[in-house]
Design an enzyme around this catalytic site. Structure first.
Site, mmCIF file in Angstrom:
data_model
loop_
_atom_site.group_PDB
_atom_site.id
_atom_site.type_symbol
_atom_site.label_atom_id
_atom_site.label_comp_id
_atom_site.label_asym_id
_atom_site.label_seq_id
_atom_site.Cartn_x
_atom_site.Cartn_y
_atom_site.Cartn_z
ATOM 1 N N ARG A 66 24.579 59.024 33.628
ATOM 2 C CA ARG A 66 25.100 57.997 34.534
ATOM 3 C C ARG A 66 25.949 56.961 33.801
ATOM 4 O O ARG A 66 26.746 56.261 34.421
ATOM 5 C CB ARG A 66 23.947 57.288 35.256
ATOM 6 C CG ARG A 66 23.161 58.173 36.193
ATOM 7 C CD ARG A 66 22.232 57.361 37.067
ATOM 8 N NE ARG A 66 22.986 56.628 38.085
ATOM 9 C CZ ARG A 66 22.472 55.683 38.856
ATOM 10 N NH1 ARG A 66 21.211 55.337 38.705
ATOM 11 N NH2 ARG A 66 23.212 55.072 39.748
ATOM 12 N N ASP A 113 29.947 59.409 45.141
ATOM 13 C CA ASP A 113 28.578 59.051 45.503
ATOM 14 C C ASP A 113 27.503 59.950 44.875
ATOM 15 O O ASP A 113 26.577 59.456 44.246
ATOM 16 C CB ASP A 113 28.428 59.041 47.031
ATOM 17 C CG ASP A 113 27.069 58.543 47.467
ATOM 18 O OD1 ASP A 113 26.573 57.576 46.861
ATOM 19 O OD2 ASP A 113 26.495 59.101 48.412
ATOM 20 N N SER A 144 31.163 42.983 41.400
ATOM 21 C CA SER A 144 29.854 43.403 41.882
ATOM 22 C C SER A 144 29.142 42.205 42.488
ATOM 23 O O SER A 144 28.791 41.261 41.791
ATOM 24 C CB SER A 144 29.034 43.995 40.731
ATOM 25 O OG SER A 144 27.827 44.534 41.214
ATOM 26 N N ILE A 148 30.304 46.480 45.814
ATOM 27 C CA ILE A 148 31.592 46.064 45.267
ATOM 28 C C ILE A 148 32.342 45.307 46.344
ATOM 29 O O ILE A 148 32.510 45.794 47.470
ATOM 30 C CB ILE A 148 32.411 47.296 44.799
ATOM 31 C CG1 ILE A 148 31.798 47.879 43.535
ATOM 32 C CG2 ILE A 148 33.869 46.923 44.554
ATOM 33 C CD1 ILE A 148 31.813 46.947 42.320
ATOM 34 N N LEU A 198 33.924 54.330 47.804
ATOM 35 C CA LEU A 198 34.337 54.419 46.406
ATOM 36 C C LEU A 198 34.252 55.849 45.876
ATOM 37 O O LEU A 198 33.363 56.617 46.249
ATOM 38 C CB LEU A 198 33.449 53.522 45.531
ATOM 39 C CG LEU A 198 33.377 52.038 45.896
ATOM 40 C CD1 LEU A 198 32.318 51.342 45.058
ATOM 41 C CD2 LEU A 198 34.742 51.376 45.707
ATOM 42 N N CYS A 212 23.607 36.703 51.240
ATOM 43 C CA CYS A 212 23.154 38.103 51.352
ATOM 44 C C CYS A 212 21.669 38.219 51.036
ATOM 45 O O CYS A 212 20.928 38.950 51.707
ATOM 46 C CB CYS A 212 23.980 39.017 50.456
ATOM 47 S SG CYS A 212 23.938 38.606 48.698
ATOM 48 N N SER A 259 18.065 50.311 54.193
ATOM 49 C CA SER A 259 18.983 51.447 54.106
ATOM 50 C C SER A 259 18.267 52.659 53.506
ATOM 51 O O SER A 259 18.405 53.787 53.985
ATOM 52 C CB SER A 259 20.209 51.077 53.263
ATOM 53 O OG SER A 259 21.133 52.135 53.261
ATOM 54 N N LYS A 307 11.805 60.655 54.267
ATOM 55 C CA LYS A 307 11.342 61.727 55.156
ATOM 56 C C LYS A 307 9.883 61.574 55.574
ATOM 57 O O LYS A 307 9.396 62.332 56.402
ATOM 58 C CB LYS A 307 11.564 63.087 54.485
ATOM 59 C CG LYS A 307 13.034 63.471 54.425
ATOM 60 C CD LYS A 307 13.223 64.940 54.121
ATOM 61 C CE LYS A 307 14.688 65.342 54.296
ATOM 62 N NZ LYS A 307 14.916 66.785 54.084
ATOM 63 N N CYS A 323 27.869 38.236 54.293
ATOM 64 C CA CYS A 323 28.760 37.846 53.200
ATOM 65 C C CYS A 323 29.990 37.085 53.716
ATOM 66 O O CYS A 323 30.743 37.613 54.549
ATOM 67 C CB CYS A 323 29.207 39.091 52.434
ATOM 68 S SG CYS A 323 30.372 38.746 51.099
#
Length: 373
Positions: free
Chosen positions: A57, A134, A152, A158, A169, A194, A216, A222, A247
């Site tokens: 990553r 993603d 950020s 972003i 993105l 936020c 989210s 599941k 925001c």
């Protein structure tokens, strides 16, 4: 090869294929991100959807040994529906987050990146290119931040000066040595709107999120959603926009630049009760083209039950009782029992008692017992 000229040509071409913002950065390791990810893992703040190998990553050259640069792209999406549909008594509706409106953004961005790859290869036949959106190994936001797409935000999104945080993105690693762009300065300042707006306190502090508490994330799980979070879901079927809509930078930002990401009102804000009865095939036909469908119908149907409880929709009791008595999925029966209790606990007591007698799943039995008590 004049790489400065090539960079300018790529920027100009990107505009012609529906890329709203493009930036360039080096393929150097993302050292700050690495430390942050290690800390996230230590705190168990990860969602589990990420690439598990932190090295991959944060080290672009593990993905492409000869990598020199990374091209970051952003595509703006709308924050408001052109054609609104209204949720009303007896016809209550759920909502998908804005990033899930229209065609799956993975498809939208990949098509643009494929065109960009083709353009670059025509200019530099020997170019090495690796694109991702993603689900790739690199962290999209870290790449976009370093490439000057935006800063950020405290909500971990972003934020671009032009489009706010309403952008998709993607990125492309390449062996071409482009001149890197300058990152933008953080413009959040002392604002904490936020953090204050987060329904579950998932935004622990500016720039740090506990994904396990994030709505989210919870809408995409599941299993059964923990009771402490159910009422906070409201009518959300997939995703959450609370930290975005709070925001100040996003105020007034609403761009309708790409037809394929426009909301289909009956999909983006669907009627709840019909969702409960969709077969796998019907679900795929109706919702399979949006990103919010990637986990299948079970999470969406579970969230629809929670949304009906949120509205205290008595017209849904018959559907919920049918699920409690006949659905093969314990998660759905458990959630239905909870929802029945929220909507009409006393009036449905006999139904719940009867369901308890024949129920074999212990988790469902415990939920019914809790409702009855």
């Amino acid at each position: 090869m004049n790489y400065s000229q090539l960079k300018q040509e790529i920027i100009e071409y990107s505009k012609s294929i529906g890329i709203d913002k493009i930036g360039f950065t080096t393929a150097s390791p993302f050292t700050t991100l690495k430390l942050r990810l290690i800390r996230q893992a230590e705190l168990n703040f990860q969602s589990g959807f990420e690439e598990k190998d932190i090295e991959k990553r944060t080290e672009p050259r593990l993905l492409m040994p000869d990598a020199h640069s990374i091209i970051a792209i952003a595509v703006a999406y709308p924050s408001k529906m052109k054609d609104r549909v209204i949720s009303k008594e007896g016809e209550r509706r759920g909502i998908f987050s804005r990033a899930s409106w229209g065609l799956d953004y993975h498809t939208v961005l990949r098509r643009r990146l494929e065109k960009l790859e083709k353009f670059i290869r025509e200019k530099v036949p020997q170019a090495e290119l690796k694109s991702m959106v993603d689900t790739g190994e690199l962290a999209d936001r870290a790449v976009a931040e370093r490439a000057g797409i935006g800063w950020s935000g405290k909500n971990c999104a972003i934020i671009t000066p032009e489009f706010g945080s309403y952008v998709y993105l993607g990125e492309m690693i390449t062996n071409i040595p482009f001149e890197p762009d300058t990152p933008l300065e953080d413009q959040c300042g002392t604002c904490t709107k936020c953090l204050d707006a987060c329904p579950t306190g998932a935004l622990v502090t500016g720039g740090q999120i506990n994904a396990q508490r994030c709505i989210s994330f919870l809408t995409q799980t599941k299993g059964t959603i923990p009771e402490e979070y159910r009422e906070r879901l409201g009518n959300r079927l997939y995703g959450c926009d609370s930290c975005q809509t709070a925001c100040p930078v996003n105020k007034g930002k609403d761009f309708h630049l790409h037809e394929e990401v426009e909301a289909e009102p009956e999909i983006a804000k669907p009627l709840l009760k019909p969702l409960l009865h969709l077969s796998n095939r019907q679900f795929k036909e109706k919702l399979g083209h949006i990103s919010g469908a990637w986990r299948g119908k079970n999470p969406i149907q579970r969230n629809a039950i929670i949304a009906l409880a949120h509205f205290k929709d008595k017209t849904a009791l018959e559907d919920l009782i049918d699920i409690l008595n006949h659905d093969q999925r314990p998660m759905m029966r458990e959630t239905a029992a909870w929802a029945i209790g929220k909507i009409d606990g006393n009036g449905s007591r006999a139904v719940l008692e009867k369901a308890f007698e024949k129920e074999t799943d212990e988790a469902v039995r415990q939920e019914i017992k809790k409702v009855l008590s």
